[in-house]
Design a protein around this motif. Structure first.
Motif, PDB file in Angstrom:
ATOM      1  N   ARG A   1       7.857 -39.895  -1.519  1.00 58.59           N
ATOM      2  CA  ARG A   1       6.758 -38.983  -0.853  1.00 58.59           C
ATOM      3  C   ARG A   1       7.419 -37.814  -0.038  1.00 58.59           C
ATOM      4  O   ARG A   1       6.824 -36.692   0.022  1.00 58.59           O
ATOM      5  N   ASP A   2       8.442 -38.306   0.848  1.00 58.02           N
ATOM      6  CA  ASP A   2       9.054 -37.602   1.728  1.00 58.02           C
ATOM      7  C   ASP A   2       9.848 -36.646   0.837  1.00 58.02           C
ATOM      8  O   ASP A   2      10.064 -35.241   1.065  1.00 58.02           O
ATOM      9  N   SER A   3      10.665 -36.897  -0.166  1.00 56.23           N
ATOM     10  CA  SER A   3      11.469 -36.164  -0.975  1.00 56.23           C
ATOM     11  C   SER A   3      10.324 -35.211  -2.013  1.00 56.23           C
ATOM     12  O   SER A   3      10.693 -33.790  -1.851  1.00 56.23           O
ATOM     13  N   GLN A   4       9.212 -35.461  -2.074  1.00 55.74           N
ATOM     14  CA  GLN A   4       8.301 -34.666  -2.525  1.00 55.74           C
ATOM     15  C   GLN A   4       7.686 -33.472  -1.699  1.00 55.74           C
ATOM     16  O   GLN A   4       7.439 -32.221  -1.978  1.00 55.74           O
ATOM     17  N   ARG A   5       7.584 -33.774  -0.470  1.00 57.71           N
ATOM     18  CA  ARG A   5       7.288 -33.158   0.629  1.00 57.71           C
ATOM     19  C   ARG A   5       8.179 -31.872   1.086  1.00 57.71           C
ATOM     20  O   ARG A   5       7.830 -30.955   0.995  1.00 57.71           O
ATOM     21  N   LYS A   6       9.572 -32.360   0.759  1.00 66.03           N
ATOM     22  CA  LYS A   6      10.610 -31.143   0.878  1.00 66.03           C
ATOM     23  C   LYS A   6      10.545 -30.353  -0.274  1.00 66.03           C
ATOM     24  O   LYS A   6      10.697 -29.208   0.000  1.00 66.03           O
TER      25      LYS A   6
ATOM     26  N   ASP B   1       0.104 -32.169   0.070  1.00 61.24           N
ATOM     27  CA  ASP B   1       0.742 -33.483   0.695  1.00 61.24           C
ATOM     28  C   ASP B   1       0.439 -34.542  -0.373  1.00 61.24           C
ATOM     29  O   ASP B   1      -0.513 -34.634  -0.747  1.00 61.24           O
ATOM     30  N   PRO B   2       1.444 -35.605  -0.759  1.00 57.49           N
ATOM     31  CA  PRO B   2       0.956 -36.528  -1.419  1.00 57.49           C
ATOM     32  C   PRO B   2      -0.097 -37.445  -1.240  1.00 57.49           C
ATOM     33  O   PRO B   2      -0.858 -37.825  -1.807  1.00 57.49           O
ATOM     34  N   LEU B   3      -0.169 -37.806   0.238  1.00 59.45           N
ATOM     35  CA  LEU B   3      -1.220 -38.495   0.864  1.00 59.45           C
ATOM     36  C   LEU B   3      -2.383 -37.489   1.169  1.00 59.45           C
ATOM     37  O   LEU B   3      -3.566 -38.033   0.987  1.00 59.45           O
TER      38      LEU B   3
ATOM     39  N   TYR C   1       0.148 -30.157   4.876  1.00 60.50           N
ATOM     40  CA  TYR C   1       1.122 -28.976   4.944  1.00 60.50           C
ATOM     41  C   TYR C   1       0.211 -27.831   5.687  1.00 60.50           C
ATOM     42  O   TYR C   1      -0.885 -27.694   5.564  1.00 60.50           O
ATOM     43  N   TYR C   2       0.899 -27.215   6.576  1.00 60.39           N
ATOM     44  CA  TYR C   2       0.133 -26.407   7.439  1.00 60.39           C
ATOM     45  C   TYR C   2       1.202 -24.891   7.754  1.00 60.39           C
ATOM     46  O   TYR C   2       2.343 -25.011   7.686  1.00 60.39           O
ATOM     47  N   TYR C   3       0.280 -23.874   7.651  1.00 59.39           N
ATOM     48  CA  TYR C   3       1.193 -22.456   7.700  1.00 59.39           C
ATOM     49  C   TYR C   3       0.562 -21.778   8.999  1.00 59.39           C
ATOM     50  O   TYR C   3      -0.572 -21.776   9.263  1.00 59.39           O
TER      51      TYR C   3
ATOM     52  N   PHE D   1       6.205 -36.786   8.354  1.00 57.65           N
ATOM     53  CA  PHE D   1       7.105 -37.417   7.304  1.00 57.65           C
ATOM     54  C   PHE D   1       7.004 -39.036   7.695  1.00 57.65           C
ATOM     55  O   PHE D   1       6.567 -39.243   8.658  1.00 57.65           O
ATOM     56  N   GLU D   2       7.409 -39.569   6.642  1.00 63.25           N
ATOM     57  CA  GLU D   2       7.081 -41.321   6.872  1.00 63.25           C
ATOM     58  C   GLU D   2       8.342 -41.734   7.270  1.00 63.25           C
ATOM     59  O   GLU D   2       8.474 -42.843   7.927  1.00 63.25           O
ATOM     60  N   GLY D   3       9.428 -41.180   6.687  1.00 60.26           N
ATOM     61  CA  GLY D   3      10.743 -41.818   6.939  1.00 60.26           C
ATOM     62  C   GLY D   3      11.485 -40.975   7.949  1.00 60.26           C
ATOM     63  O   GLY D   3      10.695 -40.072   8.660  1.00 60.26           O
ATOM     64  N   SER D   4      12.474 -41.261   8.323  1.00 64.55           N
ATOM     65  CA  SER D   4      13.238 -40.495   9.314  1.00 64.55           C
ATOM     66  C   SER D   4      14.233 -39.121   8.810  1.00 64.55           C
ATOM     67  O   SER D   4      14.528 -39.430   7.609  1.00 64.55           O
TER      68      SER D   4
END
Length: 163
Positions: free
Chosen positions: A40-45, A100-102, A109-111, A131-134
């Motif tokens: 999910r974090d990779s998808q966000r990036k 966002d996936p969730l 996502y915000y602009y 983000f869920e991970g570090s």
């Protein structure tokens, strides 16, 4: 009388096998959950990179980043959920605007077209909240303010430039 030559497993052997299987299953579940978070974090990036590219194409065509206008067509707000920026970016993104996936109250996502960004008072900022991970977003900004939740732990920022 006492013929004990029956074949089979003792209760202790069966319990050991059950414990080993349970241990392997628990390790697999933990590893699977970690993989989902990283995915999910990779998808966000990836989504943010696509949105940032579309915003930069908008900038090339219009000479400015999308701005807050004070009406329903304002660029500021959540991306991929029907905010004003979505309609501005439609010509620059094929398919739907990523979200966002969730996509809940803690993940979006915000602009902000005129964000306070550590000495850059009119920077255009795109970010993913939570983000869920570090990660280390390598952000040049030390203070984002609080609009849209950008100052929350786990927010991943992309500073697009100064207007």
């Amino acid at each position: 009388m006492g013929n004990f030559n029956k074949r089979g497993f003792t209760i202790v052997e069966l319990l050991i096998v059950i414990v080993v299987i349970a241990l392997l299953a628990s390790i697999s579940i933990v590893a699977y959950n970690g993989i989902q978070v990283r995915a999910r974090d990779s998808q966000r990036k990836s989504d943010l990179a696509a949105i940032a590219k579309a915003i930069k194409l908008y900038y090339i065509d219009n000479g400015t980043y999308p701005r807050e206008t004070g009406n329903s067509n304002s660029a500021n707000g959540r991306v991929g959920e029907g905010a004003g920026l979505d309609s501005m970016l439609e010509p620059y993104i094929s398919g739907r605007i990523p979200k966002d996936p969730l996509a809940d109250d803690n993940h979006y996502y915000y602009y902000d077209g005129a964000h306070q960004c550590g000495g850059h008072p009119t920077s255009a900022i795109l970010f993913a909240k939570s983000f869920e991970g570090s990660f280390d977003d390598g952000s040049p900004c030390t203070n984002y303010g609080s609009e849209g939740g950008s100052n929350q732990p786990g927010a991943y920022h992309i500073r697009l430039g100064d207007n």
